[in-house]
Structures are given as structure tokens and as C-alpha cells.
Design a protein around this motif. Structure first.
Motif, mmCIF file in Angstrom:
data_model
loop_
_atom_site.group_PDB
_atom_site.id
_atom_site.type_symbol
_atom_site.label_atom_id
_atom_site.label_comp_id
_atom_site.label_asym_id
_atom_site.label_seq_id
_atom_site.Cartn_x
_atom_site.Cartn_y
_atom_site.Cartn_z
ATOM 1 N N THR A 204 0.812 -1.223 0.000
ATOM 2 C CA THR A 204 0.000 0.000 0.000
ATOM 3 C C THR A 204 0.842 1.267 0.000
ATOM 4 O O THR A 204 0.311 2.363 0.186
ATOM 5 C CB THR A 204 -0.924 0.014 1.237
ATOM 6 O OG1 THR A 204 -0.130 -0.080 2.430
ATOM 7 C CG2 THR A 204 -1.895 -1.148 1.207
ATOM 8 N N PHE A 205 2.144 1.113 -0.235
ATOM 9 C CA PHE A 205 3.091 2.232 -0.145
ATOM 10 C C PHE A 205 3.250 2.871 -1.520
ATOM 11 O O PHE A 205 3.736 2.224 -2.451
ATOM 12 C CB PHE A 205 4.428 1.692 0.368
ATOM 13 C CG PHE A 205 5.388 2.742 0.820
ATOM 14 C CD1 PHE A 205 4.960 3.942 1.345
ATOM 15 C CD2 PHE A 205 6.752 2.523 0.730
ATOM 16 C CE1 PHE A 205 5.854 4.902 1.776
ATOM 17 C CE2 PHE A 205 7.662 3.463 1.159
ATOM 18 C CZ PHE A 205 7.204 4.660 1.680
ATOM 19 N N ALA A 206 2.856 4.116 -1.663
ATOM 20 C CA ALA A 206 2.947 4.794 -2.962
ATOM 21 C C ALA A 206 3.914 5.968 -2.961
ATOM 22 O O ALA A 206 4.263 6.476 -4.032
ATOM 23 C CB ALA A 206 1.564 5.282 -3.398
ATOM 24 N N ASP A 207 4.352 6.406 -1.783
ATOM 25 C CA ASP A 207 5.143 7.635 -1.687
ATOM 26 C C ASP A 207 6.440 7.563 -2.487
ATOM 27 O O ASP A 207 6.726 8.440 -3.313
ATOM 28 C CB ASP A 207 5.480 7.941 -0.218
ATOM 29 C CG ASP A 207 4.248 8.107 0.633
ATOM 30 O OD1 ASP A 207 3.180 7.614 0.230
ATOM 31 O OD2 ASP A 207 4.348 8.713 1.713
ATOM 32 N N LEU A 208 7.242 6.513 -2.235
ATOM 33 C CA LEU A 208 8.548 6.426 -2.885
ATOM 34 C C LEU A 208 8.414 6.374 -4.402
ATOM 35 O O LEU A 208 9.113 7.091 -5.128
ATOM 36 C CB LEU A 208 9.291 5.182 -2.386
ATOM 37 C CG LEU A 208 10.034 5.290 -1.057
ATOM 38 C CD1 LEU A 208 10.631 3.946 -0.693
ATOM 39 C CD2 LEU A 208 11.124 6.344 -1.129
#
Length: 307
Positions: free
Chosen positions: A241-245
């Protein structure tokens, strides 16, 4: 006789009142946290799921039932995003776990300068993900960053170009940044689990003639197994669910080669302004992660019974 019965009844009332107060009192203490969870988690979840049954336009919305979910079946971009998400999650988790386990085993042993090494190992976890992505994007830039020139000097690239601009190698940029960012999580949790293993077990195994590898596989690993299961589950969910990087480094490009499901949800909701479809994709991701978590929790219970 009547007096005695009334006296017993009057004595029973305070007892029942105390029991009811004892049953209610824990819920009173928990009520602020329960209200916060309902407001912060449950209400947005219900609203998001309800959005997945609607079609939004600039000025209105209409109920379309399962139309958004039917549209996902023919969405090739979503299919590629699912494949990218699987690749991004599996590669990041693999390197994070094994490097974190290695650091935990290293930090579990006394050596000169261990505290300084601990501080350096845990430093990436304190850096904001936005800043991490920006820094790694600069490092991969051949104009201002050294990494392309190092790869060229080692013979890994024919020329010092930015790997983020090549669809065949672009995903490795966010994966490397994510590995650097996530190693401290496994190092911290596994180091704490290592500290909880009784030293007598290792001493007894050594007296019995067990080699270091046998002590690791027969003593250390079984004790770490429940912790490994829960940390792998949590980290998998966070990575998936990690989209930042990815968004900071590539914005899902080039040519969609780094578009994962969370990035696709963000683009659908805030660039295409299709909140209904973005909500449907988010529900799909939620269902997949819940199924994964249930499976891993079952595995963890099996491991706990065998330890």
C-alpha cells in the motif's frame, strides 16, 4: 420471615449493581479509543466502499451498482499494476528481510562500535519517505548523482544513464530505495526477538556439539518464527500500500513500468478525478491483503504451536 426475605433482596441489589458497574467500567475506559477508531477507520472505510458503487463526474454522481467492478475485468492498466505491485512487494520484502535479519544477528553480538552501528542502521527509519524518494532520485540522476557512474565503472551498464528512465530497469530504483528505508524495521524487531531467547539454550546446544549453523536452524530460527510471520505480514501490507517512494521517484513511469495499485488509485482519484473507480480498485486491494493476512496468521498459529 417477611423481614428476612426483604433484607436478602436489598442486599442482592447492591451486588447486582456492582457487577453491572464492573462490566461497564472497562468499556468506559476504552470508549475514547473505540470512538477514535470508528471515526478515523470505520467511517472512511464505509464511505470508500460506498463510493465504489457510484460513478462520479465533475458536478454529480450516480449509482452504477457493480459497474466499476465489471470495468476492472477489462482494465489492462490495472492488470499491469497488479503485476508491478507483486514484483515491487516481493523484491522489497525479500531484501529487507534477509538484510534486516543479518543486521539483527550482527548487532546481537558484542563488538567495538556497536552503538554507532545501531544508530546508523536505524537512521533510515527516521527519514520521511518523501525525502528518501527525492534523495534516491537524485542519486540515480547521472548529472548530479554518483550511482550511474559507479554502475558504469563496475561494468553493469554500458553508459552512465538513469535507470529510472528505462522501463526495463525503472522498478529497481524504488525497490533499492525501499530496501534501504525498510531494513531497520526488521533489524529492530528481530533483534528484540533475539534478545528474548534464553542463552542457556545456545549453551546447551554448544555443549552437545551443535555447529553454529545447527544452533541457528534448531534453536534461533524456531524461536524467531512467530515474530518473522507477524513482521512479514505487517511489512507486506505496508509495502503493497506504499505509494510515496514510487510517486516521488517516477510517478508510475516510464510507460507505466512502475505503476503499482496504490499509485494507480492515486492517479485515478486525483488526476483522472474518478473517485468511484479508484474506490473500487482500493476495495480490490483491501480484499487481497485481507486474504493474505488471514493465510499468514494461520501459518503463524501453526508455528507457535510447534515452538
Amino acid at each position: 420471615m417477611t423481614y428476612a426475605v426483604s433484607e436478602i433482596r436489598s442486599a442482592g441489589k447492591p451486588r447486582r449493581k456492582r457487577l453491572s458497574h464492573a462490566a461497564i467500567e472497562p468499556w468506559l475506559y476504552l470508549s475514547p479509543a473505540i470512538i477514535l477508531l470508528i471515526v478515523v477507520l470505520l467511517v472512511p472505510l464505509v464511505i470508500g466502499i460506498s463510493y465504489s458503487f457510484r460513478k462520479f463526474s465533475a458536478f454529480k454522481s450516480e449509482y452504477v451498482g457493480l459497474g466499476q467492478y465489471q470495468a476492472m475485468l477489462s482494465d489492462q492498466v490495472l492488470g499491469q499494476a497488479l503485476v508491478n505491485t507483486l514484483w515491487w512487494t516481493a523484491a522489497s520484502l525479500f531484501f529487507q528481510f534477509f538484510l534486516g535479519l543479518g543486521l539483527a544477528l550482527l548487532l546481537d553480538k558484542p563488538f567495538p562500535g556497536r552503538k554507532a552501528v545501531q544508530a546508523l542502521v536505524f537512521l533510515p527509519w527516521a527519514v520521511p519517505s518523501f525525502l528518501s524518494g527525492l534523495t534516491w532520485a537524485w542519486l540515480f540522476n547521472p548529472i548530479i548523482g554518483p550511482l550511474p557512474h559507479w554502475l558504469f565503472a563496475l561494468g553493469l551498464k554500458a553508459e552512465p544513464t538513469n535507470i529510472l528512465s528505462d522501463p526495463s530497469t525503472a522498478m529497481w530504483g524504488p525497490i533499492i530505495a525501499n530496501v534501504w528505508f525498510g531494513i531497520p524495521f526488521f533489524a529492530i524487531t528481530l533483534l528484540a526477538a533475539l534478545k528474548s531467547i534464553p542463552s542457556e539454550l545456545h549453551e546447551a546446544a554448544a555443549i552437545d556439539g551443535a555447529s553454529p549453523w545447527q544452533r541457528f536452524t534448531k534453536v534461533t530460527l524456531p524461536f524467531l518464527a512467530p515474530t518473522i510471520a507477524i513482521t512479514v505480514m505487517l511489512r507486506t501490507i505496508w509495502i503493497a500500500t506504499f505509494a510515496d517512494l514510487i510517486f516521488v521517484m517516477t510517478e508510475g513511469g516510464p510507460a507505466g513500468s512502475t505503476t503499482t495499485v496504490p499509485v494507480y488509485i492515486y492517479v485515478s482519484a486525483f488526476k483522472s478525478l474518478d473517485k468511484g473507480y479508484a474506490s473500487a480498485v482500493a476495495v480490490l486491494l483491501l480484499v487481497l491483503l485481507i486474504a493474505y493476512a488471514i493465510a499468514l496468521i494461520g501459518i503463524r498459529r501453526t508455528l507457535v504451536r510447534h515452538v
